[in-house]
Scaffold this motif. Structure first.
Motif, PDB file in Angstrom:
ATOM      1  N   ALA A  20       0.838  -1.206   0.000  1.00 32.25           N
ATOM      2  CA  ALA A  20       0.000   0.000   0.000  1.00 32.25           C
ATOM      3  C   ALA A  20       0.870   1.252   0.000  1.00 32.25           C
ATOM      4  O   ALA A  20       1.936   1.287   0.587  1.00 32.25           O
ATOM      5  N   GLU A  21       0.420   2.273  -0.665  1.00 29.00           N
ATOM      6  CA  GLU A  21       1.100   3.561  -0.714  1.00 29.00           C
ATOM      7  C   GLU A  21       0.461   4.456   0.348  1.00 29.00           C
ATOM      8  O   GLU A  21      -0.668   4.932   0.177  1.00 29.00           O
ATOM      9  N   LEU A  22       1.168   4.623   1.457  1.00 28.84           N
ATOM     10  CA  LEU A  22       0.640   5.378   2.589  1.00 28.84           C
ATOM     11  C   LEU A  22       1.632   6.434   3.083  1.00 28.84           C
ATOM     12  O   LEU A  22       1.618   6.813   4.249  1.00 28.84           O
ATOM     13  N   SER A  23       2.493   6.901   2.194  1.00 31.03           N
ATOM     14  CA  SER A  23       3.478   7.902   2.618  1.00 31.03           C
ATOM     15  C   SER A  23       2.758   9.182   3.030  1.00 31.03           C
ATOM     16  O   SER A  23       1.756   9.585   2.439  1.00 31.03           O
ATOM     17  N   LYS A  24       3.272   9.766   4.111  1.00 32.16           N
ATOM     18  CA  LYS A  24       2.802  11.048   4.647  1.00 32.16           C
ATOM     19  C   LYS A  24       1.374  11.034   5.183  1.00 32.16           C
ATOM     20  O   LYS A  24       0.790  12.080   5.433  1.00 32.16           O
ATOM     21  N   VAL A  25       0.761   9.859   5.372  1.00 32.44           N
ATOM     22  CA  VAL A  25      -0.593   9.807   5.939  1.00 32.44           C
ATOM     23  C   VAL A  25      -0.540  10.065   7.438  1.00 32.44           C
ATOM     24  O   VAL A  25       0.486   9.857   8.084  1.00 32.44           O
ATOM     25  N   ASN A  26      -1.634  10.512   7.999  1.00 33.69           N
ATOM     26  CA  ASN A  26      -1.733  10.723   9.436  1.00 33.69           C
ATOM     27  C   ASN A  26      -2.662   9.673  10.016  1.00 33.69           C
ATOM     28  O   ASN A  26      -3.873   9.704   9.787  1.00 33.69           O
ATOM     29  N   LEU A  27      -2.067   8.743  10.758  1.00 35.52           N
ATOM     30  CA  LEU A  27      -2.823   7.673  11.407  1.00 35.52           C
ATOM     31  C   LEU A  27      -2.588   7.728  12.917  1.00 35.52           C
ATOM     32  O   LEU A  27      -2.490   6.709  13.587  1.00 35.52           O
ATOM     33  N   THR A  28      -2.512   8.931  13.455  1.00 35.60           N
ATOM     34  CA  THR A  28      -2.287   9.126  14.878  1.00 35.60           C
ATOM     35  C   THR A  28      -3.340   8.373  15.685  1.00 35.60           C
ATOM     36  O   THR A  28      -4.539   8.527  15.446  1.00 35.60           O
ATOM     37  N   GLY A  29      -2.876   7.550  16.622  1.00 30.84           N
ATOM     38  CA  GLY A  29      -3.771   6.828  17.515  1.00 30.84           C
ATOM     39  C   GLY A  29      -4.569   5.697  16.886  1.00 30.84           C
ATOM     40  O   GLY A  29      -5.426   5.108  17.533  1.00 30.84           O
ATOM     41  N   ALA A  30      -4.290   5.366  15.635  1.00 34.32           N
ATOM     42  CA  ALA A  30      -5.045   4.303  14.947  1.00 34.32           C
ATOM     43  C   ALA A  30      -4.818   2.942  15.609  1.00 34.32           C
ATOM     44  O   ALA A  30      -3.729   2.650  16.082  1.00 34.32           O
ATOM     45  N   LYS A  31      -5.837   2.138  15.644  1.00 33.34           N
ATOM     46  CA  LYS A  31      -5.764   0.785  16.190  1.00 33.34           C
ATOM     47  C   LYS A  31      -5.780  -0.191  15.012  1.00 33.34           C
ATOM     48  O   LYS A  31      -6.840  -0.493  14.466  1.00 33.34           O
ATOM     49  N   LEU A  32      -4.584  -0.648  14.628  1.00 31.15           N
ATOM     50  CA  LEU A  32      -4.419  -1.482  13.438  1.00 31.15           C
ATOM     51  C   LEU A  32      -3.655  -2.770  13.755  1.00 31.15           C
ATOM     52  O   LEU A  32      -2.830  -3.230  12.979  1.00 31.15           O
ATOM     53  N   SER A  33      -3.967  -3.385  14.879  1.00 27.97           N
ATOM     54  CA  SER A  33      -3.245  -4.601  15.262  1.00 27.97           C
ATOM     55  C   SER A  33      -3.484  -5.706  14.235  1.00 27.97           C
ATOM     56  O   SER A  33      -4.561  -5.836  13.680  1.00 27.97           O
ATOM     57  N   GLY A  34      -2.413  -6.469  13.983  1.00 21.08           N
ATOM     58  CA  GLY A  34      -2.487  -7.589  13.053  1.00 21.08           C
ATOM     59  C   GLY A  34      -2.508  -7.213  11.586  1.00 21.08           C
ATOM     60  O   GLY A  34      -2.658  -8.076  10.728  1.00 21.08           O
ATOM     61  N   ILE A  35      -2.323  -5.954  11.254  1.00 24.30           N
ATOM     62  CA  ILE A  35      -2.375  -5.509   9.854  1.00 24.30           C
ATOM     63  C   ILE A  35      -1.152  -6.007   9.080  1.00 24.30           C
ATOM     64  O   ILE A  35      -0.065  -6.126   9.624  1.00 24.30           O
ATOM     65  N   ASN A  36      -1.340  -6.298   7.813  1.00 24.37           N
ATOM     66  CA  ASN A  36      -0.256  -6.709   6.928  1.00 24.37           C
ATOM     67  C   ASN A  36       0.123  -5.517   6.061  1.00 24.37           C
ATOM     68  O   ASN A  36      -0.620  -5.134   5.166  1.00 24.37           O
ATOM     69  N   LEU A  37       1.293  -4.954   6.350  1.00 24.52           N
ATOM     70  CA  LEU A  37       1.818  -3.832   5.572  1.00 24.52           C
ATOM     71  C   LEU A  37       3.179  -4.211   4.976  1.00 24.52           C
ATOM     72  O   LEU A  37       4.073  -3.377   4.856  1.00 24.52           O
ATOM     73  N   ILE A  38       3.312  -5.473   4.591  1.00 27.16           N
ATOM     74  CA  ILE A  38       4.552  -5.935   3.980  1.00 27.16           C
ATOM     75  C   ILE A  38       4.811  -5.145   2.699  1.00 27.16           C
ATOM     76  O   ILE A  38       3.923  -4.983   1.860  1.00 27.16           O
ATOM     77  N   ASN A  41       4.620   1.448   1.661  1.00 24.90           N
ATOM     78  CA  ASN A  41       5.375   2.692   1.784  1.00 24.90           C
ATOM     79  C   ASN A  41       4.687   3.573   2.823  1.00 24.90           C
ATOM     80  O   ASN A  41       3.600   4.094   2.584  1.00 24.90           O
ATOM     81  N   LEU A  42       5.335   3.709   3.972  1.00 20.50           N
ATOM     82  CA  LEU A  42       4.830   4.549   5.061  1.00 20.50           C
ATOM     83  C   LEU A  42       5.811   5.684   5.358  1.00 20.50           C
ATOM     84  O   LEU A  42       5.825   6.230   6.451  1.00 20.50           O
ATOM     85  N   SER A  43       6.617   6.043   4.369  1.00 24.38           N
ATOM     86  CA  SER A  43       7.618   7.087   4.566  1.00 24.38           C
ATOM     87  C   SER A  43       6.959   8.367   5.065  1.00 24.38           C
ATOM     88  O   SER A  43       5.953   8.821   4.518  1.00 24.38           O
ATOM     89  N   GLN A  44       7.525   8.913   6.128  1.00 22.40           N
ATOM     90  CA  GLN A  44       7.098  10.173   6.733  1.00 22.40           C
ATOM     91  C   GLN A  44       5.635  10.174   7.188  1.00 22.40           C
ATOM     92  O   GLN A  44       5.033  11.222   7.350  1.00 22.40           O
ATOM     93  N   ALA A  45       5.084   8.996   7.404  1.00 26.50           N
ATOM     94  CA  ALA A  45       3.716   8.902   7.936  1.00 26.50           C
ATOM     95  C   ALA A  45       3.729   9.240   9.425  1.00 26.50           C
ATOM     96  O   ALA A  45       4.756   9.100  10.095  1.00 26.50           O
ATOM     97  N   ILE A  46       2.609   9.675   9.945  1.00 29.74           N
ATOM     98  CA  ILE A  46       2.469   9.992  11.361  1.00 29.74           C
ATOM     99  C   ILE A  46       1.594   8.911  11.994  1.00 29.74           C
ATOM    100  O   ILE A  46       0.412   8.796  11.680  1.00 29.74           O
ATOM    101  N   LEU A  47       2.209   8.124  12.886  1.00 32.62           N
ATOM    102  CA  LEU A  47       1.527   7.020  13.553  1.00 32.62           C
ATOM    103  C   LEU A  47       1.719   7.131  15.062  1.00 32.62           C
ATOM    104  O   LEU A  47       1.815   6.133  15.766  1.00 32.62           O
ATOM    105  N   ARG A  48       1.761   8.354  15.570  1.00 30.81           N
ATOM    106  CA  ARG A  48       1.954   8.571  17.007  1.00 30.81           C
ATOM    107  C   ARG A  48       0.861   7.870  17.801  1.00 30.81           C
ATOM    108  O   ARG A  48      -0.321   8.037  17.520  1.00 30.81           O
ATOM    109  N   GLY A  49       1.293   7.074  18.789  1.00 28.75           N
ATOM    110  CA  GLY A  49       0.345   6.406  19.665  1.00 28.75           C
ATOM    111  C   GLY A  49      -0.488   5.326  19.001  1.00 28.75           C
ATOM    112  O   GLY A  49      -1.433   4.816  19.590  1.00 28.75           O
TER     113      GLY A  49
END
Length: 174
Positions: A20-38, A41-49
């Protein structure tokens, strides 16, 4: 892929977001346990907390990602590119980081208890106050890393490159 599409598919039960192409997305506080992101691209994404426990981030492109305070318990980040990433106070207990690029990453105060960092590149990484109890750092590149105040109790440092590494005072006086 935008955040809304990801969230809609995830809540509908989808877990495979490999490549998945997810560069620069904001997923602050997202609950994504067990996700497959093999290979995602999460370059410069925000996944705080964010909660990414049990996530598969193998060979993911995550340079410059902000994972401050994120939960990555038992996550697999083997071969991922986390250069310049912010993982301060993140929980990476028992995570697999074999061969992961963590050069210049901020891991200050992070919990890496029981994590597998064999062959990881932690060159110039900030590990001040990190909990590395029982971590496997076999063959890891820790050159110029800052491990001051880190807990290395029962950590495996065999074969690790330690040139110009700032070590905890209690180890230096042991």
């Amino acid at each position: 892929m935008d955040v809304d599409a990801l969230w809609q598919q995830y809540t509908a039960g989808e877990r495979d977001f490999s490549r998945a192409e997810l560069s620069k997305v904001n997923l602050t506080g997202a609950k994504l346990s067990g996700i497959n992101l093999i290979r995602a691209n999460l370059s410069q994404a925000i996944l705080r907390g964010a909660n990414l426990s049990g996530a598969f981030l193998i060979v993911a492109k995550m340079n410059g990602v902000d994972l401050q305070g994120a939960t990555l318990i038992i996550a697999n980040l083997s071969g991922a590119d986390l250069k310049d990433a912010n993982l301060s106070i993140a929980n990476l207990s028992e995570a697999v980081l074999t061969g992961t690029l963590l050069q210049k990453a901020n891991l200050s105060g992070a919990c890496l208890q029981g994590a597998i960092l064999a062959g990881a590149n932690l060159n110039e990484a900030d590990l001040q106050g990190a909990d590395l109890r029982g971590a496997n750092l076999y063959g890891a590149d820790l050159r110029k890393a800052n491990l001051s105040s880190a807990n290395l109790n029962r950590a495996n440092l065999r074969g690790a490159k330690l040139e110009k590494t700032i070590m905890p005072v209690d180890i230096l006086h042991a």
